[in-house]
Scaffold this motif. Structure first.
Motif, short mmCIF file in Angstrom:
data_model
loop_
_atom_site.label_atom_id
_atom_site.label_comp_id
_atom_site.label_asym_id
_atom_site.label_seq_id
_atom_site.Cartn_x
_atom_site.Cartn_y
_atom_site.Cartn_z
N VAL A 127 29.00 4.66 56.85
CA VAL A 127 29.89 5.38 57.77
C VAL A 127 30.47 6.57 57.02
N ARG A 128 30.32 7.71 57.63
CA ARG A 128 30.86 8.95 57.04
C ARG A 128 31.85 9.56 58.03
N GLU A 129 33.09 9.68 57.61
CA GLU A 129 34.15 10.24 58.45
C GLU A 129 34.62 11.56 57.84
N GLU A 130 34.90 12.50 58.72
CA GLU A 130 35.42 13.78 58.27
C GLU A 130 36.24 14.39 59.39
N PRO A 131 37.33 15.06 59.06
CA PRO A 131 38.15 15.71 60.11
C PRO A 131 37.43 16.93 60.67
N VAL A 132 37.71 17.19 61.93
CA VAL A 132 37.17 18.37 62.60
C VAL A 132 38.29 19.39 62.70
N PRO A 133 38.25 20.46 61.93
CA PRO A 133 39.37 21.43 61.93
C PRO A 133 39.34 22.30 63.18
N VAL A 134 40.17 21.95 64.14
CA VAL A 134 40.24 22.72 65.38
C VAL A 134 41.53 23.52 65.48
N GLY A 135 42.49 23.26 64.58
CA GLY A 135 43.72 24.04 64.58
C GLY A 135 44.63 23.78 65.75
N SER A 136 44.55 22.60 66.36
CA SER A 136 45.39 22.29 67.52
C SER A 136 46.40 21.21 67.14
N ARG A 137 47.23 20.87 68.11
CA ARG A 137 48.21 19.80 67.90
C ARG A 137 47.56 18.43 67.97
N THR A 138 46.28 18.37 68.28
CA THR A 138 45.57 17.12 68.43
C THR A 138 44.68 16.87 67.23
N ASP A 139 44.70 15.66 66.74
CA ASP A 139 43.85 15.28 65.61
C ASP A 139 42.46 14.91 66.14
N VAL A 140 41.45 15.50 65.54
CA VAL A 140 40.06 15.24 65.91
C VAL A 140 39.32 14.84 64.65
N ALA A 141 38.61 13.72 64.71
CA ALA A 141 37.85 13.23 63.57
C ALA A 141 36.45 12.89 64.02
N ALA A 142 35.48 13.22 63.18
CA ALA A 142 34.07 12.89 63.45
C ALA A 142 33.71 11.66 62.62
N ARG A 143 33.01 10.74 63.25
CA ARG A 143 32.60 9.50 62.58
C ARG A 143 31.08 9.35 62.77
N TYR A 144 30.36 9.54 61.68
CA TYR A 144 28.90 9.45 61.72
C TYR A 144 28.50 8.05 61.23
N GLU A 145 28.01 7.25 62.15
CA GLU A 145 27.59 5.88 61.84
C GLU A 145 26.10 5.90 61.54
N GLU A 146 25.78 5.94 60.27
CA GLU A 146 24.40 6.14 59.82
C GLU A 146 23.75 4.80 59.50
N VAL A 147 22.52 4.65 59.98
CA VAL A 147 21.69 3.47 59.70
C VAL A 147 20.44 3.95 58.98
N TYR A 148 20.26 3.49 57.75
CA TYR A 148 19.10 3.86 56.95
C TYR A 148 18.07 2.73 57.02
N ARG A 149 16.84 3.07 57.35
CA ARG A 149 15.79 2.05 57.48
C ARG A 149 14.44 2.68 57.17
N SER A 150 13.44 1.82 57.07
CA SER A 150 12.07 2.26 56.84
C SER A 150 11.38 2.51 58.17
N ILE A 151 10.34 3.29 58.14
CA ILE A 151 9.61 3.65 59.35
C ILE A 151 8.76 2.48 59.82
N THR A 152 8.58 2.38 61.13
CA THR A 152 7.71 1.35 61.71
C THR A 152 6.27 1.87 61.77
N ALA A 153 5.36 0.97 62.05
CA ALA A 153 3.95 1.34 62.10
C ALA A 153 3.66 2.32 63.24
N ARG A 154 4.28 2.10 64.38
CA ARG A 154 4.05 2.99 65.53
C ARG A 154 4.64 4.37 65.26
N GLU A 155 5.81 4.41 64.63
CA GLU A 155 6.40 5.71 64.29
C GLU A 155 5.56 6.44 63.25
#
Length: 553
Positions: free
Chosen positions: A88-116
């Motif tokens: 999980v990689r989280e980082e703030p999104v700088p929008v300069g507003s009164r609202t807090d915005v955060a991006a959350r990238y939920e990454e899954v690392y895996r090997s390729i399948t035979a069909r792919e």
């Protein structure tokens, strides 16, 4: 004896009068006043004021599911764990507003399948992207990145990142995990959302000085849009213009609108306007023997033309105007110049949140004795290329400048890629939530300031439904379910607008307090005066009896 009897009768009559006055006063105070208050009070259903106030402070957490698939020979040697694993990689999104915005990238690392792996055996990245799309069931907002070896021949020389027209991309592994993560970070931002796109969606909360130049140029989110194609022929005596607008819309515009149908509802119409001029006199250039429209004169073109369109007068939704202007014979050929004085290649321009205008020049007849009017068949392919490009600009679907190592696949006849549609959904979902918060806050302030507005139960239910839908949309965004989050935000917009524009909330339908007193005083004063005078007389008599000495036998 007779005098005593008369005195006793007089005292009994006074006693009955006092009791009658007291009864009338008691009935008026204990029964009349509560009944009058109850029947004339303003009914105000309870509203979630605390929930409305909290909407503007809710932080945005935008979750993006990302699958990173490694092909044989592409796994970095310094990978921290064995495949498969999650990160999980989280980082703030700088929008300069009164609202807090955060991006959350939920990454899954895996090997390729035979069909792919078989799909990646295609000859070109385009064929591989199409084959992978047939294997995937990617939900809106999600991304799948296939990491290929640095020496892979699938990607062209000099290309390290290939962005398909669906929700997948091809990335060279690079030299180590740090280089791969840098490419993945830049790729996920481009294919999901950027700080500028989120800041534009929260433009009402961001100070003007912190917004980019294009932040307020995009169309605001709406439940529907109306598109009008207009052909302007100011000189029908010289030009008989024929355009196959119905066929062009079905062939080029409808596929784009079908893809955008998840965002809003669209309606398309067309019209031909004769003797409609631009309202600006072009300048004749002797060197080129043509007429020119400078960049500073373009804003003055729209108002005279818009008065003839008449399409937005009775429209419930924003209207997008696309005008094809055939110059009159006395002003042909007509070209548009940019700010530097160079001719615009498309000979067209667009106005933010309004539409676009394209000037279509007609070749002069070879013989000056040619019969008029000249029959002209419009090249709809060239026209629709310009109008579709302007449509993308109006919706903010403009591609940012990317490094030369990035290759972006053309979306083809659909007009926009799947990941571009997701970017639009991200922005519109955030904008819808911000719009609902602003609408409900304004409604709560209005009802708090004007206390005699009736709040019906159906209005209160719409407000409760809007607040609940916003909370659902925020929760779905945090879970990475973009489609359901967008649908919840649309429901919130619908409910908030129904509540805000309900006819019962018109305060002019109700009398202010001073007018109420002016109405009720002439009615109640004649009835109250005798009762008040009787009570005053009773009080005086009671005081006199207390002052008189008690007679002792």
């Amino acid at each position: 004896m007779a005098a005593a009897a008369a005195a006793a009768a007089d005292e009994a009559e006074r006693s009955r009068g006092r009791r009658a006055a007291l009864c009338f006063a008691a009935i008026a105070v204990l029964l009349g006043l509560p009944l009058w208050w109850r029947t004339t009070e303003t009914y105000r259903a309870a509203l979630p004021y605390a929930g409305i106030a909290a909407l503007g402070r809710l932080p945005f957490q935008l979750a993006v599911p990302v699958s990173v698939v490694f092909t044989p020979g592409s796994v970095p040697a310094d990978l921290p764990r064995q495949l498969p694993y999650r990160d999980v990689r989280e980082e703030p999104v700088p929008v300069g507003s009164r609202t807090d915005v955060a991006a959350r990238y939920e990454e899954v690392y895996r090997s390729i399948t035979a069909r792919e792996a078989a799909a990646l055996g295609a000859a070109t990245p385009r064929e591989a992207d199409a084959a992978l799309h047939a294997l995937q069931d990617a939900s809106p907002g999600s991304l799948t990145v296939y990491v290929v070896p640095e020496s892979s021949s699938l990607l062209p020389q000099g290309t390290n990142v290939y962005m398909g027209k669906h929700r997948s991309a091809l990335v060279r592994a690079g030299q180590g995990l740090a280089a791969l993560r840098a490419r993945l970070q830049q790729l996920t931002r481009v294919m999901s959302f950027t700080a500028s796109s989120i800041a534009a969606a929260l433009a009402d909360r961001v100070p003007d000085g912190q917004l980019g130049p294009d932040a307020r140029r995009h169309l605001k989110s709406s439940l529907g849009y109306e598109i009008t194609f207009s052909l302007l022929n100011p000189d029908p005596k010289s030009h008989d213009v024929d355009w196959d607008i119905e066929g062009a819309v079905n062939r080029y515009v409808q596929p784009v609108l079908d893809k955008l149908s998840v965002v809003a509802n669209f309606s398309v119409d067309s019209q031909i306007l004769y003797y409609a001029v631009l309202g600006v006199t072009p300048r004749f250039d002797k060197e080129s023997s043509s007429f020119l429209l400078s960049a500073h004169s373009l804003p003055h073109v729209i108002n005279p033309v818009e008065a003839r369109l008449g399409s937005s007068a009775a429209s419930l939704y924003p209207v997008l105007n696309f005008l094809l202007y055939v110059p009159e014979r006395s002003h042909s050929p007509l070209y548009i110049q940019d700010k530097d004085g160079a001719p615009v290649p498309t000979n067209a321009f667009h106005s933010p949140r309004w539409g676009g205008i394209m000037i279509y020049n007609i070749e002069a007849p070879a013989s000056p004795q040619a019969s008029l009017p000249l029959h002209v068949d419009v090249d709809m392919v060239r026209v629709m290329e310009v109008f579709l490009a302007q449509l993308r600009l109006l919706f903010g679907i403009s591609r940012e400048e990317l490094p030369p190592e990035f290759q972006v696949e053309s979306p083809g006849n659909e007009g926009l890629a799947d990941w571009e549609l997701d970017r639009l959904l991200w922005a519109h979902t955030v904008e819808n939530i911000a719009t609902v918060a602003t609408t409900l806050t304004s409604l709560a302030q209005l009802l708090d300031q004007i206390s005699n507005i009736v709040i019906k139960d159906d209005v209160a239910s719409e407000v409760y439904r809007a607040v609940a839908s916003v909370q659902d949309a925020m929760a779905e965004l945090a879970e990475g379910r973009l489609r359901s989050a967008f649908q919840a935000s649309k429901e919130a917009v619908t409910s908030s607008e129904r509540a805000f524009f309900d006819p019962s909330l018109l305060h002019l339908l109700y009398f202010p307090d001073d007018q109420k007193f002016a109405i009720y005083i002439p009615l109640f004063l004649p009835m109250a005066v005798p009762i008040l005078l009787s009570l005053a007389k009773i009080l005086r008599e009671a005081r006199q009896r207390k002052k008189e000495p008690t007679k002792m036998d």
